[in-house]
Design an enzyme around this catalytic site. Structure first.
Site, mmCIF file in Angstrom:
data_model
loop_
_atom_site.group_PDB
_atom_site.id
_atom_site.type_symbol
_atom_site.label_atom_id
_atom_site.label_comp_id
_atom_site.label_asym_id
_atom_site.label_seq_id
_atom_site.Cartn_x
_atom_site.Cartn_y
_atom_site.Cartn_z
ATOM 1 N N ARG A 1 0.185 -2.187 -0.721
ATOM 2 C CA ARG A 1 1.051 -3.200 -1.323
ATOM 3 C C ARG A 1 0.139 -4.299 -1.853
ATOM 4 N NH1 ARG A 1 4.486 0.079 -1.438
ATOM 5 N NH2 ARG A 1 6.522 0.085 -0.422
ATOM 6 N N GLU B 1 5.309 -7.325 -9.142
ATOM 7 C CA GLU B 1 5.487 -6.175 -10.028
ATOM 8 C C GLU B 1 6.805 -6.327 -10.774
ATOM 9 O OE1 GLU B 1 5.012 -2.541 -7.787
ATOM 10 O OE2 GLU B 1 3.180 -3.251 -6.848
ATOM 11 N N HIS C 1 2.200 1.411 -10.060
ATOM 12 C CA HIS C 1 2.857 1.799 -8.799
ATOM 13 C C HIS C 1 3.417 3.226 -8.905
ATOM 14 C CE1 HIS C 1 4.910 -0.005 -5.018
ATOM 15 N NE2 HIS C 1 4.689 1.297 -4.850
HETATM 16 N N1 LIG Z 1 1.605 3.111 -3.898
HETATM 17 C C1 LIG Z 1 2.696 3.757 -3.522
HETATM 18 O O1 LIG Z 1 3.412 4.322 -4.346
HETATM 19 C C2 LIG Z 1 3.057 3.826 -2.058
HETATM 20 C C3 LIG Z 1 3.861 4.883 -1.614
HETATM 21 C C4 LIG Z 1 4.134 4.997 -0.246
HETATM 22 C C5 LIG Z 1 3.656 4.032 0.648
HETATM 23 N N2 LIG Z 1 2.913 2.993 0.168
HETATM 24 C C6 LIG Z 1 2.410 1.960 1.101
HETATM 25 O O2 LIG Z 1 1.478 2.543 2.008
HETATM 26 C C7 LIG Z 1 1.731 2.015 3.316
HETATM 27 C C8 LIG Z 1 1.240 2.998 4.359
HETATM 28 O O3 LIG Z 1 2.049 4.168 4.330
HETATM 29 P P1 LIG Z 1 1.888 5.306 5.444
HETATM 30 O O4 LIG Z 1 2.953 6.306 5.156
HETATM 31 O O5 LIG Z 1 0.485 5.754 5.559
HETATM 32 O O6 LIG Z 1 2.287 4.464 6.761
HETATM 33 P P2 LIG Z 1 1.998 4.798 8.277
HETATM 34 O O7 LIG Z 1 1.886 6.261 8.480
HETATM 35 O O8 LIG Z 1 2.966 4.013 9.081
HETATM 36 O O9 LIG Z 1 0.512 4.203 8.522
HETATM 37 C C9 LIG Z 1 0.205 2.855 8.532
HETATM 38 C C10 LIG Z 1 -1.217 2.702 9.026
HETATM 39 O O10 LIG Z 1 -1.623 1.352 8.892
HETATM 40 C C11 LIG Z 1 -2.250 0.939 10.095
HETATM 41 N N3 LIG Z 1 -2.173 -0.500 10.286
HETATM 42 C C12 LIG Z 1 -1.123 -1.266 10.699
HETATM 43 N N4 LIG Z 1 -1.487 -2.558 10.766
HETATM 44 C C13 LIG Z 1 -2.791 -2.603 10.400
HETATM 45 C C14 LIG Z 1 -3.744 -3.652 10.290
HETATM 46 N N5 LIG Z 1 -3.427 -4.930 10.581
HETATM 47 N N6 LIG Z 1 -4.994 -3.339 9.871
HETATM 48 C C15 LIG Z 1 -5.345 -2.056 9.591
HETATM 49 N N7 LIG Z 1 -4.492 -1.027 9.680
HETATM 50 C C16 LIG Z 1 -3.229 -1.295 10.088
HETATM 51 C C17 LIG Z 1 -1.534 1.706 11.183
HETATM 52 O O11 LIG Z 1 -2.331 1.719 12.361
HETATM 53 P P3 LIG Z 1 -1.937 2.610 13.653
HETATM 54 O O12 LIG Z 1 -1.999 4.049 13.194
HETATM 55 O O13 LIG Z 1 -3.005 2.298 14.610
HETATM 56 O O14 LIG Z 1 -0.567 2.197 14.036
HETATM 57 C C18 LIG Z 1 -1.388 3.061 10.504
HETATM 58 O O15 LIG Z 1 -2.569 3.811 10.674
HETATM 59 C C19 LIG Z 1 3.245 1.789 3.341
HETATM 60 O O16 LIG Z 1 3.613 0.821 4.305
HETATM 61 C C20 LIG Z 1 3.522 1.331 1.933
HETATM 62 O O17 LIG Z 1 3.405 -0.072 1.865
HETATM 63 C C21 LIG Z 1 2.610 2.876 -1.152
#
Ligand SMILES: NC(=O)c1ccc[n+]([C@@H]2O[C@H](COP(=O)([O-])OP(=O)(O)OC[C@H]3O[C@@H](n4cnc5c(N)ncnc54)[C@H](OP(=O)(O)O)[C@@H]3O)[C@@H](O)[C@H]2O)c1
Length: 330
Positions: free
Chosen positions: A243, A272, A291
């Site tokens: 994000r 955005e 995005h």
């Molecule tokens: N560009 C796009 O089109 C798009 C599409 C989908 C998602 N996204 C974004 O990508 C994000 C991640 O998605 P995901 O599916 O991978 O989520 P996820 O599976 O919930 O993974 C989130 C990861 O971030 C880590 N985290 C949380 N707080 C943190 C911090 N302060 N510092 C470092 N790492 C931290 C978590 O740690 P732990 O594993 O230790 O809990 C976990 O490993 C979403 O929240 C969304 O904002 C973007």
């Protein structure tokens, strides 16, 4: 299980972000015992909310929740739910689930694509092509064309997306380190060292490539600011598919303008759509994608599959998958 009223409210100014009506029809066919209401705009969503036991929705806010007298569960079609975690949602007993993991392999490919594009100076070659100009001399001038093989990658956030990114970089010969909130959890394949968020300043100076894949939470808000950028290598590439609010955009622009870092591949932005007057558009060391990192042809099939699977669990009184920890913010 008695009949449920399910409000499907997935609408946006972006055409792609409106659930196609055939997917609502599919849910009606698969769950004939339940009543599906389909809201295509905010007024309609607000008007139907009092009837809903369940909402399959992307953008609920406090005003929606204050009239949601029957609501027990909200499922989001996205992984990022930061915008829905308004105080009313955090305080309410309504369970929130998301679609984490759904786009992770696609985003993993996107990150490899933009990294290779930047490392191999493809934007420069395309600019030459558009001007019918042979740029062999320019692309072979410093900074040199680089390879993922032998690079040191730092993946911030090792969840569904970070794991897919790490696995791909490791397979291409990079050494991958990662940062996650709970470093004691098992590391994804290909990650040789994992550290907590507090260790970020120690890891930045060593990274050729930094990928942001953490959710937007209170803790991650501007986690990359002037101080962190100053710790990066002069040729470091920053890739953000998380994000926009994880990065202090003004600090990033100033670093890119002064070549304090090598470049950035950005899929997400503080605001955005990115405003036409943003200085980012004109910077030669920036690759902007709108995005789109998670888009793929069967997106809505996959989104509907995840919701349908969870709805079956809800009907059966089984634990739901992808329950959001509202306090942690993801
Ligand atoms: N560009 C796009 O089109 C798009 C599409 C989908 C998602 N996204 C974004 O990508 C994000 C991640 O998605 P995901 O599916 O991978 O989520 P996820 O599976 O919930 O993974 C989130 C990861 O971030 C880590 N985290 C949380 N707080 C943190 C911090 N302060 N510092 C470092 N790492 C931290 C978590 O740690 P732990 O594993 O230790 O809990 C976990 O490993 C979403 O929240 C969304 O904002 C973007």
């Amino acid at each position: 299980m008695p009949s449920l009223t399910v409000l499907v409210a997935i609408y946006s100014y972006l055409r792609f972000w409106n659930i196609p009506v055939q997917h609502v029809e599919r849910l009606r066919r698969e769950f004939p015992a339940h009543r599906f209401l389909h809201a295509t705009g905010d007024d309609e969503a607000l008007a139907r909310m009092p009837e809903a036991d369940v909402a399959f929705a992307a953008e609920l806010r406090g005003r929606h929740l204050s009239c949601a007298t029957r609501l027990r569960w909200v499922h989001s079609p996205t992984a990022g739910v930061g915008g829905m975690l308004v105080p009313e949602m955090v305080a309410s007993p309504v369970v929130l689930t998301n679609s984490r993991g759904l786009s992770a392999p696609t985003i993993g490919e996107h990150v490899v694509a933009v990294t290779l594009a930047m490392f191999r100076k493809l934007p420069q070659a395309v600019r030459g092509q558009m001007a019918r100009r042979w740029t062999q001399h320019e692309v072979t001038e410093p900074p040199p064309i680089r390879t993922i093989a032998g690079s040191r990658a730092l993946v911030v956030g090792l969840g569904a997306i970070g794991g897919e990114v790490a696995r791909r970089f490791a397979a291409l010969g990079a050494r991958v380190h990662g940062i996650r909130r709970r470093p004691e959890r098992p590391a994804p394949d290909g990650v040789s060292l994992v550290a907590p968020p507090g260790a970020l300043p120690d890891f930045l100076p060593d990274a050729d490539l930094i990928v942001l894949a953490a959710p937007q939470t209170r803790e991650t808000w501007t986690m990359i600011g002037a101080r962190e950028i100053a710790l990066m290598k002069r040729d470091a590439l920053l890739v953000n598919v998380s994000r926009g609010k994880l990065v202090d955009e003004a600090a990033l622009v100033s670093a890119l303008e002064s070549d304090a870092i090598g470049g950035a591949a950005l899929d997400v932005f503080e605001r955005e759509p990115l405003a036409p007057e943003s200085p980012l558009w004109a910077l030669p060391n920036v690759l902007i994608t709108p995005h789109m990192a998670g888009f793929r042809a069967d997106h809505w099939d996959a989104v509907t599959d995840v919701f349908a699977d969870n709805l079956r669990r809800f009907e059966a009184g089984q634990p739901l998958v992808n329950v959001v920890d509202k306090a942690a913010g993801y």
